[in-house]
Write an enzyme that holds these catalytic residues in place. Structure first.
Site, PDB file in Angstrom:
ATOM      1  N   CYS A  29       0.594  -1.211   0.352  1.00 38.86           N
ATOM      2  CA  CYS A  29      -0.058  -0.152   0.162  1.00 38.86           C
ATOM      3  C   CYS A  29       0.802   1.606  -0.579  1.00 38.86           C
ATOM      4  O   CYS A  29       0.530   2.508  -0.265  1.00 38.86           O
ATOM      5  CB  CYS A  29      -1.099  -0.160   0.946  1.00 38.86           C
ATOM      6  SG  CYS A  29      -0.303  -0.216   3.261  1.00 38.86           S
ATOM      7  N   GLU A  74      13.675 -13.403   2.143  1.00 37.21           N
ATOM      8  CA  GLU A  74      12.918 -14.249   3.455  1.00 37.21           C
ATOM      9  C   GLU A  74      14.574 -14.936   4.099  1.00 37.21           C
ATOM     10  O   GLU A  74      15.489 -14.838   3.288  1.00 37.21           O
ATOM     11  CB  GLU A  74      12.057 -15.132   3.039  1.00 37.21           C
ATOM     12  CG  GLU A  74      10.784 -14.356   3.099  1.00 37.21           C
ATOM     13  CD  GLU A  74       9.999 -13.843   4.428  1.00 37.21           C
ATOM     14  OE1 GLU A  74      11.036 -14.108   5.840  1.00 37.21           O
ATOM     15  OE2 GLU A  74       9.205 -13.505   3.779  1.00 37.21           O
ATOM     16  N   GLU A 103      -4.069  -7.018  -2.102  1.00 42.33           N
ATOM     17  CA  GLU A 103      -4.078  -5.288  -0.806  1.00 42.33           C
ATOM     18  C   GLU A 103      -5.259  -4.433  -0.975  1.00 42.33           C
ATOM     19  O   GLU A 103      -6.140  -3.837  -1.883  1.00 42.33           O
ATOM     20  CB  GLU A 103      -3.181  -4.773  -0.971  1.00 42.33           C
ATOM     21  CG  GLU A 103      -2.528  -3.527   0.077  1.00 42.33           C
ATOM     22  CD  GLU A 103      -1.958  -3.829   0.775  1.00 42.33           C
ATOM     23  OE1 GLU A 103      -1.763  -5.693   1.001  1.00 42.33           O
ATOM     24  OE2 GLU A 103      -1.521  -3.051   1.975  1.00 42.33           O
ATOM     25  N   ASP A 145      -3.952 -10.993  13.273  1.00 43.78           N
ATOM     26  CA  ASP A 145      -3.363 -11.505  12.442  1.00 43.78           C
ATOM     27  C   ASP A 145      -4.216 -12.799  12.379  1.00 43.78           C
ATOM     28  O   ASP A 145      -4.559 -13.129  13.581  1.00 43.78           O
ATOM     29  CB  ASP A 145      -2.293 -12.360  12.738  1.00 43.78           C
ATOM     30  CG  ASP A 145      -0.555 -11.235  11.981  1.00 43.78           C
ATOM     31  OD1 ASP A 145      -1.365 -10.411  11.891  1.00 43.78           O
ATOM     32  OD2 ASP A 145      -0.062 -11.383  12.851  1.00 43.78           O
ATOM     33  N   GLU A 181       0.669 -17.630   9.744  1.00 42.04           N
ATOM     34  CA  GLU A 181      -0.074 -16.525   9.596  1.00 42.04           C
ATOM     35  C   GLU A 181      -0.228 -15.744   8.416  1.00 42.04           C
ATOM     36  O   GLU A 181       0.272 -16.475   6.804  1.00 42.04           O
ATOM     37  CB  GLU A 181       0.094 -15.248  10.493  1.00 42.04           C
ATOM     38  CG  GLU A 181       0.309 -13.592   9.776  1.00 42.04           C
ATOM     39  CD  GLU A 181       0.723 -13.117   9.774  1.00 42.04           C
ATOM     40  OE1 GLU A 181       2.160 -12.845   9.873  1.00 42.04           O
ATOM     41  OE2 GLU A 181       0.446 -11.661   9.171  1.00 42.04           O
ATOM     42  N   ARG A 226      -0.010 -17.656   0.697  1.00 41.96           N
ATOM     43  CA  ARG A 226      -0.659 -18.364   1.978  1.00 41.96           C
ATOM     44  C   ARG A 226      -2.183 -18.890   2.031  1.00 41.96           C
ATOM     45  O   ARG A 226      -2.849 -19.785   3.244  1.00 41.96           O
ATOM     46  CB  ARG A 226      -1.097 -17.078   3.310  1.00 41.96           C
ATOM     47  CG  ARG A 226       0.470 -16.479   2.715  1.00 41.96           C
ATOM     48  CD  ARG A 226       1.389 -17.304   4.202  1.00 41.96           C
ATOM     49  NE  ARG A 226       2.789 -16.853   4.438  1.00 41.96           N
ATOM     50  CZ  ARG A 226       3.347 -16.096   5.204  1.00 41.96           C
ATOM     51  NH1 ARG A 226       2.805 -15.522   6.224  1.00 41.96           N
ATOM     52  NH2 ARG A 226       4.448 -16.078   4.730  1.00 41.96           N
TER      53      ARG A 226
END
Lengths: 504, 504
Positions: free
Chosen positions: B311, B343, B360, B421, B434, B470
């Site tokens: 964002c 990562e 988003e 979360d 998460e 995810r």
């Protein structure tokens, strides 16, 4: 390369002395005359090939002077000789420890006009009386890696490029749309400026980068829906998600590593993720509110570039695989992210961008399938442009995109492999804009990424990029921003354009 | 900072001599006593502030020794003094040419345990008997830029960070889904491994990067459609296209420039697009088939990073604007590209990626609107997770994401600004992942990007990231890859999974 000459001086280092035994030396003499000399001419026309101009022994060293024409290049001669000599010396329990290159000169005809400043692995260049001499700086490993051969290929390329200089790229008209209102478009303004005024878009923080508000995004998504409904679904396409960070390996295989550099956006990764390694950078920023670029440069490593051509990273999915013929043609597309090019300076609105959005379409099959499919695609695109977007355009046969992106130009002699560009006029500027392409890439990608067909037949591929900004640039430039000026079909897909923002 | 002391020695350089005239000197004396001394205590509690420990004149130079406590820091005292002194000297037609900082020492209490190695603008650090002395390396411009103040703030931050060490981040359970089959999931394998086996995905050429085939892409698009139909349309969202290359300016305003470095993928642009500048690089590649990283590093410049939080670059759209209250709440979303994070090492399948895909969601309004909207979003997400994806999850109140990304940790004392979360257990590993967040960011972004409300009320914002990988990781880990194990609602949206590829 006309009348080329190779002159190589090398020293072979052996595991023990070669001149403490007369028999060996006379036998070495025999070896040179009887084995080596013919070996260095093998495969060359009579009177051609490489020859030993001289040799001499001093302790553990064998000095060699080789000379050749283009038939058995002196470095190839040396490689042949090393093998044979090794076999010969083994009889005396002598091994070859290594080979040192004392000098390697290559001389050839070279036009006065073509300037060379420097070349990799060349310590000196001499150019006089139409002859060019390269003094190479190479070791034996470089010879084994074929550095001299690629150096000569590079020179050939530079010669060809020089002969193209001034000539424009290939362009051949294939098709022109025709309608009555051709010369009277409904709009004569720059759509980017109009969109800025209306708050549809705003320039982002980066070079050639925009933020697209709800209205234009609705138009982009309408383009996508049209593409999916009118082209991709009827032609049997399925969606995939192609990677968007492109590591060097991909560009090496796709050929982009040859010439993409001036236009690429590079991606660097941290050398480590250890926060302590980065503490100094963070501390500096916190104390100055300035990002310390030099400190950052020391801590990062280039790993590749941002998406440029969109389809190359897909090919890793198939790399090294053999496909059954029965699954052909494969038809997939990707619309999962941005493409980035460091474009030439100045502002160009949404027509020429550093960051843009594209649906990439890839098809794979036999040669016949791929060519036929390209034609089907073109037919379907035409229907969209004529009936839904209601624009005027033309199609041209141009230098294949992958040649252009590798820094090659010139004629597209090929009649089957190549790119069709779709171009449209922008009434506000009178300029033509390329807004679409359909390309038959031949066996380039299957070869580059080692993909084979079970039947052993040649595997071909094609690709076509639909740039959303380019479609918008053309359609809005010709038809304007007022939905009443668009076709009913297009208006039905966009719906009423959303109003989210207002500013004081 | 307890018991802090500032000791500053400076030399004021004037345009002409100060000691060739006794009157001036005595008047200077008066100035120091009557004007300067009180000025350096103004605003401080009685007995506190800065004082002139000594001063002396030598030719055109005025030497100053300043000492202070925390109330009027010595560099502030110097800045005050310069202004007043300038006015005084002007009467004698003497100007101030510049100020040289001879030394600046700051001494404070500092716990033995907190180690400091080096600090920006500090040439030496001494730490003994619980006292820390900083010997600064600054010029007058650095004082004007508030370097010492930000240096002290940095030390405060390091102190707080040290006190958090070992403590885990804030985590407070808010909600837990409950169904009968909680302990008996339908699947116990690693979905990444299963997808690799079936040819649904293949590792791409880059670190933590995958190529997604037609089946999993169909699942991703189903997630998007569910999100649009169940959340975004009913809540009045419109789509935008946010930029994906993030220039430094954006990260400076968003706060990411404070701490993102170890995890960022950096973007560099060519220093020029001139092909001649790049010829050596291309020649080297063509001759060796190796990309010359060192040559490239010399020719590029870091301009920012790849999309990390999604964002922040949107806010440039609103930067510097004043919004009418009537258009609130603003609700927009973006799904136009990839996000990239360097990562931590090792393979984690699609659960932890360097390149991932996220929708988003951003909402902007008054404080009340933003908080209420976050709750509505959570309600709608829950319905998706319970009824369509059919998964078990929990929700927790955690350290706000933007604090974590700026390198801050610790308690989330705030009850209104912060991150929820969504976490789900992966049966194959027993670990919680998460997979979703909903964040109320307070006035952070409107402030950082100077966006105001017409009424003058505080403008707040929130954001929520839906990571497609995810969602897939959780939903496939709990329910498996066989569509028969999914809800009918979800199967209806995916349709039959496409089969495009087969390999031999």
């Amino acid at each position: 390369m006309d009348d080329i000459q190779f002159q190589l001086k090398a020293v072979v280092k052996c595991s023990s002395s070669l001149d403490d035994n007369d028999i060996k030396l006379s036998e070495l003499n025999d070896f040179m005359r009887e084995s080596a000399e013919p070996l260095l001419k093998r495969g060359a026309p009579p009177g051609c090939g490489a020859e030993i101009e001289g040799w001499g022994v001093s302790g553990e060293q064998l000095k060699l002077d080789l000379r050749s024409d283009r038939f058995v290049r002196a470095h190839d001669a040396l490689i042949r000789l090393k093998k044979e000599l090794g076999r010969f010396l083994a009889k005396y329990r002598i091994g070859i420890r290594g080979i040192e290159i004392e000098s390697y000169e290559i001389t050839m005809n070279w036009e006065e006009g073509i300037k060379l400043r420097r070349l990799p692995f060349v310590k000196e260049l001499k150019h006089s009386d139409g002859r060019l001499t390269l003094y190479l700086d190479v070791d034996y490993a470089a010879l084994e890696k074929r550095i001299p051969d690629r150096l000569l290929r590079l020179l050939e390329e530079k010669k060809t490029a020089a002969s193209w200089k001034g000539k424009s790229e290939h362009w051949e008209l294939l098709f022109e749309s025709r309608s009555e209102r051709k010369k009277s478009f409904r709009f004569d303004k720059d759509p980017t400026e109009e969109m800025v005024k209306r708050g549809w878009i705003r320039h982002a923080a980066g070079r050639g980068q925009w933020i697209y508000g709800p209205q234009i995004t609705r138009i982009f998504r309408a383009f996508e829906r049209i593409l999916i409904e009118e082209v991709l679904k009827p032609l049997g396409y399925e969606e995939m998600v192609f990677p968007k960070l492109v590591p060097w390996e991909v560009w090496k295989r796709s050929g982009h590593a040859r010439g993409i550099y001036p236009e690429a956006y590079y991606v660097c990764a941290p050398k480590t993720r250890d926060p302590e390694y980065w503490e100094e950078v963070m501390d500096y920023y916190k104390v100055t509110n300035e990002v310390p670029l030099e400190m950052i440069k020391e801590r990062i490593e280039p790993v590749g570039g941002m998406c440029y051509a969109q389809c190359p990273p897909f090919w890793i999915f198939l790399m090294g695989k053999t496909l059954p013929d029965s699954i052909l043609p494969i038809r997939v597309f990707d619309r999962s992210g941005t493409s980035h090019r460091y474009e030439s300076g100045g502002l160009h609105g949404i027509e020429r961008l550093d960051e843009f959005h594209r649906v990439e379409i890839v098809w794979i099959g036999t040669k016949e399938q791929v060519i036929e499919h390209a034609n089907e695609l073109r037919e379907r695109y035409r229907r969209i442009f004529a009936e839904i977007l209601d624009i005027e355009w033309r199609e041209a046969w141009v230098t294949p995109w992958f040649m252009a992106q590798e820094g090659k130009a010139g004629l597209a002699e090929l009649k089957e492999v190549g790119t069709v560009d779709f171009e449209a006029i922008l009434p506000y500027s009178g300029k033509w804009l390329e807004f679409q392409n359909v390309s038959v890439n031949g066996d380039k990608y299957p070869k580059g990424f080692s993909v084979k067909l079970q039947s052993g037949k040649e595997l071909w591929s094609g690709c076509s990029g639909v740039g959303l900004e380019r479609w918008a640039a053309v359609m809005l430039a010709q038809n304007g921003l007022e939905p009443e000026q668009w076709t009913e079909g297009f208006r039905r897909i966009t719906g009423e354009l959303p109003e989210v923002f207002r500013f004081l």
